[in-house]
Design an enzyme around this catalytic site. Structure first.
Site, short mmCIF file in Angstrom:
data_model
loop_
_atom_site.label_atom_id
_atom_site.label_comp_id
_atom_site.label_asym_id
_atom_site.label_seq_id
_atom_site.Cartn_x
_atom_site.Cartn_y
_atom_site.Cartn_z
N SER A 138 0.86 -1.19 0.00
CA SER A 138 0.00 0.00 0.00
C SER A 138 0.89 1.23 0.00
O SER A 138 2.03 1.20 0.47
CB SER A 138 -0.89 0.01 1.25
N TYR A 151 -3.00 -1.66 10.07
CA TYR A 151 -3.02 -1.87 8.63
C TYR A 151 -1.74 -1.32 8.00
O TYR A 151 -1.06 -2.00 7.22
CB TYR A 151 -4.23 -1.20 8.00
#
Length: 249
Positions: A138, A151
């Site tokens: 990400s 996350y």
């Protein structure tokens, strides 16, 4: 990675980026196997897109990963591309002990799931003349969104793990690629109508331009990811982090 003629397993492929990648790869002439946790969605995909196959797989379950790797090595002996896309995200309040269960679930899926998939499938992939592992991290691996701390940490770990994996496999037939998406208009965090997120099809267009480059870049980084990817190098990390801090659920 060749653009066509591969046999590809995509995890987390029942929606969003995973499904988008699977459909584009299928259209390009690859045999695609979509993996996910919900049989109904898998059945819908295979019905609507003849030629795509599916496997029920929850990457948070190590036994399920092992069973799938053993079964697919028999049913699809030419499997040569693994895309580790499955991931979960949620808001966390680090002052609330109840958030610990959320954090642990995120690590189990995003980090352990990726690591376990690599360990399970590498012995098969390494036998192929040409193979590829794509790990999806990400943009938040490089500058965190503080409201989703675990996350971001899990994706930073995926980035680090992928670098080490690339070095360890550099003398094999397996190329190792990292895909680092920005915010994309998917159901992840309810971003499907977020004007600040990148439209899914535009994101896929850029990704496939990069995938069609020879040699394949070691990192698939679209323009919207670059401000975060290179924030540390260009001295803007603190500024970008401050902006992300202002984003609240």
């Amino acid at each position: 990675m060749d653009s066509t003629g591969n046999t590809i397993l995509v995890t987390g492929a029942t929606s969003g980026i995973g499904l988008g990648l699977a459909l584009r790869l299928h259209k390009a002439g690859n045999k695609v196997i979509v993996a996910g946790r919900r049989q109904a969605l898998l059945d819908k995909i295979t019905t609507e897109h003849p030629g795509i196959e599916s496997v029920l797989l929850d990457v948070s379950d190590p036994q399920a990963i092992q069973r799938s790797s053993e079964a697919l090595s028999v049913s699809h002996p030419n499997l040569n591309v693994l895309i580790n896309n499955a991931g979960v995200i949620d808001w966390e309040d680090l002052t609330n002990p109840d958030s610990l269960a959320t954090a642990e679930a995120i690590v189990t899926t995003n980090l352990l799931g990726t690591i376990r998939m690599v360990y399970a499938f590498t012995p098969h992939l390494i036998k192929q003349p040409n193979a590829t592992i794509i790990n999806v991290s990400s943009s938040l691996a490089f500058v965190p969104l503080p409201a989703t701390p675990t996350y971001c940490a899990s994706k930073a770990a995926v980035h680090s793990f992928t670098q080490s994996l690339r070095v360890q496999l550099e003398d094999t037939s397996i190329e190792v690629v990292e895909l680092a998406p920005p915010a994309v208009r998917t159901t992840l965090l309810g971003q499907e109508t977020d004007e600040q997120a990148m439209p899914l099809e535009a994101f896929l267009d850029e990704i496939f331009e990069l995938l069609n480059t020879t040699p394949t870049p070691s990192e698939l980084v679209v323009e919207r990811t670059k401000p975060l990817r290179f924030a540390e190098a260009n001295g803007s990390h603190a500024e970008v982090l401050r902006k992300l801090t202002e984003y609240k659920p």
